[in-house]
Design an enzyme around this catalytic site. Structure first.
Site, PDB file in Angstrom:
ATOM      1  N   THR A  35      57.532  46.350  63.573  1.00  0.00           N
ATOM      2  CA  THR A  35      56.622  47.270  62.889  1.00  0.00           C
ATOM      3  C   THR A  35      57.385  47.921  61.738  1.00  0.00           C
ATOM      4  OG1 THR A  35      57.173  49.010  64.490  1.00  0.00           O
ATOM      5  CG2 THR A  35      55.208  47.715  64.949  1.00  0.00           C
ATOM      6  N   ASN A  49      52.754  57.520  76.629  1.00  0.00           N
ATOM      7  CA  ASN A  49      51.849  57.304  75.490  1.00  0.00           C
ATOM      8  C   ASN A  49      51.315  55.873  75.492  1.00  0.00           C
ATOM      9  OD1 ASN A  49      52.552  59.868  74.649  1.00  0.00           O
ATOM     10  ND2 ASN A  49      53.891  59.198  72.985  1.00  0.00           N
ATOM     11  N   THR A 104      53.558  60.657  64.716  1.00  0.00           N
ATOM     12  CA  THR A 104      54.008  60.626  66.123  1.00  0.00           C
ATOM     13  C   THR A 104      53.104  59.693  66.931  1.00  0.00           C
ATOM     14  OG1 THR A 104      54.642  62.945  65.897  1.00  0.00           O
ATOM     15  CG2 THR A 104      54.545  62.061  68.140  1.00  0.00           C
ATOM     16  N   GLY A 123      53.721  54.010  66.777  1.00  0.00           N
ATOM     17  CA  GLY A 123      54.231  52.779  67.408  1.00  0.00           C
ATOM     18  C   GLY A 123      53.650  52.592  68.802  1.00  0.00           C
ATOM     19  N   ASP A 124      53.523  53.685  69.549  1.00  0.00           N
ATOM     20  CA  ASP A 124      52.970  53.593  70.915  1.00  0.00           C
ATOM     21  C   ASP A 124      51.519  53.123  70.862  1.00  0.00           C
ATOM     22  OD1 ASP A 124      55.396  54.668  71.731  1.00  0.00           O
ATOM     23  OD2 ASP A 124      54.655  56.725  71.644  1.00  0.00           O
ATOM     24  N   ASN A 161      60.938  48.617  65.707  1.00  0.00           N
ATOM     25  CA  ASN A 161      60.733  48.927  64.288  1.00  0.00           C
ATOM     26  C   ASN A 161      61.993  48.423  63.568  1.00  0.00           C
ATOM     27  OD1 ASN A 161      62.755  50.867  64.521  1.00  0.00           O
ATOM     28  ND2 ASN A 161      61.342  52.584  64.622  1.00  0.00           N
ATOM     29  N   GLY A 186      56.733  55.938  77.158  1.00  0.00           N
ATOM     30  CA  GLY A 186      56.109  55.176  78.246  1.00  0.00           C
ATOM     31  C   GLY A 186      54.706  55.681  78.526  1.00  0.00           C
ATOM     32  N   ASP A 201      49.994  62.752  61.016  1.00  0.00           N
ATOM     33  CA  ASP A 201      51.161  62.855  61.907  1.00  0.00           C
ATOM     34  C   ASP A 201      51.459  61.451  62.438  1.00  0.00           C
ATOM     35  OD1 ASP A 201      53.027  63.426  63.849  1.00  0.00           O
ATOM     36  OD2 ASP A 201      51.671  64.573  65.140  1.00  0.00           O
TER      37      ASP A 201
END
Ligand code: RIB
Length: 308
Positions: A220, A44, A248, A251-252, A184, A42, A246
């Site tokens: 995605t 991010n 991480t 998606g955000d 995803n 949230g 990376d």
């Protein structure tokens, strides 16, 4: 208090271990270092939106520990309105992330304060939703709250967007309250109860969710890009070639990029392309919130030279 978007979601401190390889079950590996940096799906997504110029309000909770203070100040520094975030007795959300040399990760989340984001808190902050154009949610707060927030937002005629991450089964009734679903492939599989093997199965699974009430699905697919499906259209989006550091918050970053454009232009394809640009910068950097690009960075970036 007016905002373009309100994010109702999670805030975590990410405790990251960098290692050559992510350990397999039963295996022990030696890591290189640990780093703490602000994350949470949230938070991010809210930070991604704010860095790209959107006015963002946030509904969520942190603990009254040191992490809570650091997390709030990171969100505030990025331009997110944190006025309604509640600090409660106890621990903030934590995410334990292992990142390998290829930029892949595995994540375990301990929800902490995030699991106190309940319907009572939501009803106390209903004005924040009332005064926004769009509402964005994920799956790192209780599912009853996700459902209630979507229902209330739809009643108020807001644009509702759900990123169903991490993957969980979804009460089918919720699908009627979602305007845009952004899973995803694993999350799509879990929600639709269908195996995802290839593009055709993504389309079939998306169509099954459209039939149950969600009109637009953007899936995605990591290095394979993204697919948009509605009842009349299927469109595939190739990703930019990228040197991965990376993944991480990729998606955000995509979701922040997408929604920052969509609320301005209402143009779904252009907004997906913009989201892909944001994500491709994010995966070339380490960390979650610290890896999210600003509008200026995206505008100045030469995407054609990437991954060469
Ligand atoms: O999407 C990435 C995020 O997932 C991390 O920042 C971590 O906090 C987990 O919530």
């Amino acid at each position: 208090m007016k905002s373009d978007i309100v994010v109702v979601g999670s805030i975590n401190m990410d405790v990251v271990v960098k290692t050559e390889e992510i350990p397999k079950i039963g295996e022990t590996v030696i890591g290189r270092e640990t780093i703490e940096n602000p994350g949470g799906k949230g938070a991010n997504q809210a930070v991604a939106l704010a860095k790209l110029g959107a006015k963002v309000n946030f509904l969520g909770m942190v603990g009254n520990d040191d992490y809570g203070k650091k997390l709030l100040s990171s969100m505030k520094a990025s331009g997110v309105n944190i006025e309604s975030i509640k600090s409660i007795e106890g621990s903030s959300g934590l995410a334990f992330i292992t990142v390998d040399d290829n930029g892949n990760n595995s994540i375990v989340v301990i929800p902490g304060a995030n699991y106190n984001v309940d319907n009572k808190y939501l009803s106390q902050h209903i004005d924040v939703i009332k005064e926004s154009k769009a509402v964005l949610l994920q799956h790192e707060i209780p599912m009853e709250t996700v459902k209630e927030a979507l229902l209330l937002s739809k009643k108020m005629d807001k644009i509702t967007v759900l990123n169903p991450a991490p993957a969980k089964e979804l009460d089918e009734e919720i699908l009627k309250y979602i305007d845009i679903l952004i899973p995803n492939e694993h999350e799509l599989s879990r929600i639709s109860n269908k195996e995802i093997l290839d593009i055709d199965s993504v389309i079939e699974a998306s169509r099954s969710l459209i039939a149950k009430g969600t009109p637009r699905i953007i899936t995605t697919l990591g290095e394979k890009g993204a697919i948009y499906v509605d009842k009349d259209t299927i469109k595939q989006f190739k990703p930019w070639p990228t040197n991965v550091v990376d993944t991480t918050a990729a998606g955000d970053s995509f979701i922040g990029g997408f929604l920052s454009r969509y609320i301005l232009t209402n143009n779904i394809f252009e907004s997906i392309e913009f989201g892909q640009k944001a994500a491709s910068i994010t995966i070339q950097r380490f960390g979650a919130q610290i890896s999210l690009p600003t509008l200026e960075e995206i505008e100045k970036y030469d995407f054609t030279k990437q991954g060469m």
